[in-house]
Write an enzyme that holds these catalytic residues in place. Structure first.
Site, PDB file in Angstrom:
ATOM      1  CE  LYS A  13      -4.420   0.167  -5.861  1.00 15.58           C
ATOM      2  NZ  LYS A  13      -3.153   0.176  -5.910  1.00 15.58           N
ATOM      3  NE  ARG A  88      -3.634  -5.912  -8.518  1.00 15.57           N
ATOM      4  CZ  ARG A  88      -4.035  -5.245  -7.332  1.00 15.57           C
ATOM      5  NH1 ARG A  88      -5.265  -5.261  -6.874  1.00 15.57           N
ATOM      6  NH2 ARG A  88      -3.027  -4.907  -6.514  1.00 15.57           N
ATOM      7  NE  ARG A 122       1.683  -1.744   2.338  1.00 20.13           N
ATOM      8  CZ  ARG A 122       1.025  -1.952   1.415  1.00 20.13           C
ATOM      9  NH1 ARG A 122      -0.112  -1.262   1.014  1.00 20.13           N
ATOM     10  NH2 ARG A 122       1.451  -2.804   0.526  1.00 20.13           N
ATOM     11  NE  ARG A 155       0.342  -5.663   1.666  1.00 20.41           N
ATOM     12  CZ  ARG A 155      -0.483  -5.212   0.727  1.00 20.41           C
ATOM     13  NH1 ARG A 155      -1.353  -4.322   1.080  1.00 20.41           N
ATOM     14  NH2 ARG A 155      -0.441  -5.219  -0.605  1.00 20.41           N
ATOM     15  NE  ARG A 166       2.815  -5.576  -4.327  1.00 15.28           N
ATOM     16  CZ  ARG A 166       2.591  -4.754  -2.945  1.00 15.28           C
ATOM     17  NH1 ARG A 166       3.651  -4.889  -2.154  1.00 15.28           N
ATOM     18  NH2 ARG A 166       1.583  -3.890  -2.711  1.00 15.28           N
TER      19      ARG A 166
HETATM   20  P1  AP5 Z   1      -1.843   2.162   0.615  1.00 13.09           P
HETATM   21  O1  AP5 Z   1      -2.947   3.047   0.607  1.00 13.09           O
HETATM   22  O2  AP5 Z   1      -1.663   1.054   1.177  1.00 13.09           O
HETATM   23  O3  AP5 Z   1      -1.445   1.980  -1.070  1.00 13.09           O
HETATM   24  P2  AP5 Z   1      -2.259   1.017  -2.087  1.00 13.09           P
HETATM   25  O4  AP5 Z   1      -2.465   1.666  -3.459  1.00 13.09           O
HETATM   26  O5  AP5 Z   1      -3.561   0.627  -1.498  1.00 13.09           O
HETATM   27  O6  AP5 Z   1      -1.343  -0.212  -2.161  1.00 13.09           O
HETATM   28  P3  AP5 Z   1      -1.403  -1.555  -2.084  1.00 13.09           P
HETATM   29  O7  AP5 Z   1       0.146  -2.265  -2.015  1.00 13.09           O
HETATM   30  O8  AP5 Z   1      -2.319  -2.085  -1.059  1.00 13.09           O
HETATM   31  O9  AP5 Z   1      -2.007  -1.979  -3.412  1.00 13.09           O
HETATM   32  P4  AP5 Z   1      -1.826  -3.090  -4.168  1.00 13.09           P
HETATM   33  O10 AP5 Z   1      -2.377  -2.849  -5.351  1.00 13.09           O
HETATM   34  O11 AP5 Z   1      -0.374  -3.610  -4.463  1.00 13.09           O
HETATM   35  O12 AP5 Z   1      -2.140  -4.343  -3.228  1.00 13.09           O
HETATM   36  P5  AP5 Z   1      -3.441  -5.130  -3.002  1.00 13.09           P
HETATM   37  O13 AP5 Z   1      -3.567  -5.035  -1.495  1.00 13.09           O
HETATM   38  O14 AP5 Z   1      -4.578  -4.382  -3.932  1.00 13.09           O
HETATM   39  O15 AP5 Z   1      -0.448   2.992   0.814  1.00 13.09           O
HETATM   40  C1  AP5 Z   1       0.610   2.528   0.794  1.00 13.09           C
HETATM   41  C2  AP5 Z   1       1.651   3.250   1.699  1.00 13.09           C
HETATM   42  O16 AP5 Z   1       1.999   4.753   1.402  1.00 13.09           O
HETATM   43  C3  AP5 Z   1       1.196   3.106   3.152  1.00 13.09           C
HETATM   44  O17 AP5 Z   1       2.231   2.945   4.106  1.00 13.09           O
HETATM   45  C4  AP5 Z   1       0.571   4.723   3.515  1.00 13.09           C
HETATM   46  O18 AP5 Z   1       0.547   5.154   4.791  1.00 13.09           O
HETATM   47  C5  AP5 Z   1       1.419   5.621   2.593  1.00 13.09           C
HETATM   48  N1  AP5 Z   1       0.720   6.708   1.762  1.00 13.09           N
HETATM   49  C6  AP5 Z   1      -0.552   6.490   1.217  1.00 13.09           C
HETATM   50  N2  AP5 Z   1      -0.942   7.798   0.581  1.00 13.09           N
HETATM   51  C7  AP5 Z   1       0.201   8.537   0.970  1.00 13.09           C
HETATM   52  C8  AP5 Z   1       0.565   9.478   0.409  1.00 13.09           C
HETATM   53  N3  AP5 Z   1      -0.623  10.482  -0.065  1.00 13.09           N
HETATM   54  N4  AP5 Z   1       1.508  10.338   0.955  1.00 13.09           N
HETATM   55  C9  AP5 Z   1       2.229   9.657   1.522  1.00 13.09           C
HETATM   56  N5  AP5 Z   1       2.291   8.483   2.084  1.00 13.09           N
HETATM   57  C10 AP5 Z   1       1.137   7.703   1.425  1.00 13.09           C
HETATM   58  O19 AP5 Z   1      -3.485  -6.494  -3.445  1.00 13.09           O
HETATM   59  C11 AP5 Z   1      -2.414  -7.300  -2.995  1.00 13.09           C
HETATM   60  C12 AP5 Z   1      -2.444  -8.597  -3.692  1.00 13.09           C
HETATM   61  O20 AP5 Z   1      -3.612  -9.366  -3.964  1.00 13.09           O
HETATM   62  C13 AP5 Z   1      -1.712  -8.338  -5.228  1.00 13.09           C
HETATM   63  O21 AP5 Z   1      -0.462  -8.160  -5.568  1.00 13.09           O
HETATM   64  C14 AP5 Z   1      -2.477  -9.781  -5.927  1.00 13.09           C
HETATM   65  O22 AP5 Z   1      -1.578 -10.802  -5.655  1.00 13.09           O
HETATM   66  C15 AP5 Z   1      -3.725  -9.964  -5.063  1.00 13.09           C
HETATM   67  N6  AP5 Z   1      -4.827  -9.318  -5.801  1.00 13.09           N
HETATM   68  C16 AP5 Z   1      -5.430  -8.065  -5.433  1.00 13.09           C
HETATM   69  N7  AP5 Z   1      -6.660  -7.814  -6.083  1.00 13.09           N
HETATM   70  C17 AP5 Z   1      -6.549  -8.543  -7.298  1.00 13.09           C
HETATM   71  C18 AP5 Z   1      -7.195  -8.558  -8.592  1.00 13.09           C
HETATM   72  N8  AP5 Z   1      -8.055  -7.593  -8.845  1.00 13.09           N
HETATM   73  N9  AP5 Z   1      -6.951  -9.594  -9.426  1.00 13.09           N
HETATM   74  C19 AP5 Z   1      -5.595 -10.344  -9.239  1.00 13.09           C
HETATM   75  N10 AP5 Z   1      -5.025 -10.358  -8.062  1.00 13.09           N
HETATM   76  C20 AP5 Z   1      -5.417  -9.272  -6.992  1.00 13.09           C
END
Ligand code: AP5
Length: 209
Positions: A13, A88, A122, A155, A166
């Site tokens: 994402k 979410r 990552r 991270r 997660r």
């Molecule tokens: P990346 O692009 O970082 O993936 P992502 O989907 O953004 O993953 P996140 O782990 O950031 O999502 P998340 O939803 O768990 O965490 P968030 O920060 O939102 O890609 C991942 C890896 O794969 C990277 O190394 C990249 O290089 C690689 N990659 C990407 N695309 C690729 C491809 N096509 N091919 C190969 N490799 C690829 O949230 C963190 C925390 O915040 C949550 O756990 C929660 O505690 C809190 N939080 C955030 N939002 C909320 C909410 N709305 N409500 C409540 N709590 C929340």
């Protein structure tokens, strides 16, 4: 254009949002990034959410909705935005509907095995937050950010235990949003398992229809 990027942790994402937001010239709003910034600056919010985030649980809906509502008051969202990682929960989605109207929801589809492979490799810049992967998206110099030259870190929620949690939290609280947005006719599925360029291309194509 007002977009939501939905999908399991590690679905890509953030990676795709950062590209599409440049192409469309609209802000990329990641609730995860906003929370991590608050933690880095040790604000009141940061202190409140640090442990929740490190364990992979969700921040309470009320706190998260308030944060997004405030962010969407910023004039830079005039021509739209990408919401990455919000909503979410169904409750968050219902709240969002009361203050903004979404055009499309992009659902990045990948397997649990891919989630684990991506998150366990990552790396993230400790200064600017740019994302990398030790196999799929290597920096030019190992351990160093291409953009700002700072150190790359793992991270705190990319530990095997937090990744497992997660994923479980995703299936329980977030996956129901797939049907929620399908019923509203807003959902566009994208195969997130392809290489980054192809995922970005498929996303651009889907939203331009
Ligand atoms: P990346 O692009 O970082 O993936 P992502 O989907 O953004 O993953 P996140 O782990 O950031 O999502 P998340 O939803 O768990 O965490 P968030 O920060 O939102 O890609 C991942 C890896 O794969 C990277 O190394 C990249 O290089 C690689 N990659 C990407 N695309 C690729 C491809 N096509 N091919 C190969 N490799 C690829 O949230 C963190 C925390 O915040 C949550 O756990 C929660 O505690 C809190 N939080 C955030 N939002 C909320 C909410 N709305 N409500 C409540 N709590 C929340």
């Amino acid at each position: 254009m007002k977009l939501i990027f939905l999908g399991p942790p590690g679905a890509g994402k953030g990676t795709i949002a950062s590209r599409i937001s440049k192409d469309l010239n609209i802000p990329h709003i990641s609730t995860g990034d906003l929370f991590r910034k608050a933690i880095k600056n040790q604000t009141e919010l940061g202190k409140k959410v640090q442990q929740i985030i490190e364990s992979g649980d969700l921040v309470p809906d009320a706190l998260t909705v308030a944060l997004v509502k405030e962010r969407l008051n910023n004039p830079d969202v005039e021509n739209g935005y990408i919401l990455d990682g919000f909503p979410r929960t169904i409750k968050q989605a219902d709240s969002l509907e009361s203050f903004s109207k979404i055009d499309n929801v992009i659902n990045f589809v990948i397997s649990d095995e891919q989630v684990i492979q991506r998150l366990s490799g990552r790396r993230m810049c400790k200064n600017c937050g740019e994302g990398y992967h030790i196999e799929n998206m290597k920096p030019q110099k190992e351990g160093i950010c291409d953009k700002c030259g700072e150190e790359l870190i793992i991270r705190p929620d990319d530990t095997p235990e937090a990744i497992k949690n997660r994923l479980a939290v995703y299936y329980e609280s977030t996956a129901p949003l797939i049907d929620y947005y399908k019923e509203k006719g807003l959902l566009l599925d994208i195969d997130g398992a392809q290489e980054v360029g192809k995922v970005a291309e498929a996303t651009s194509k889907a939203i331009s229809k």
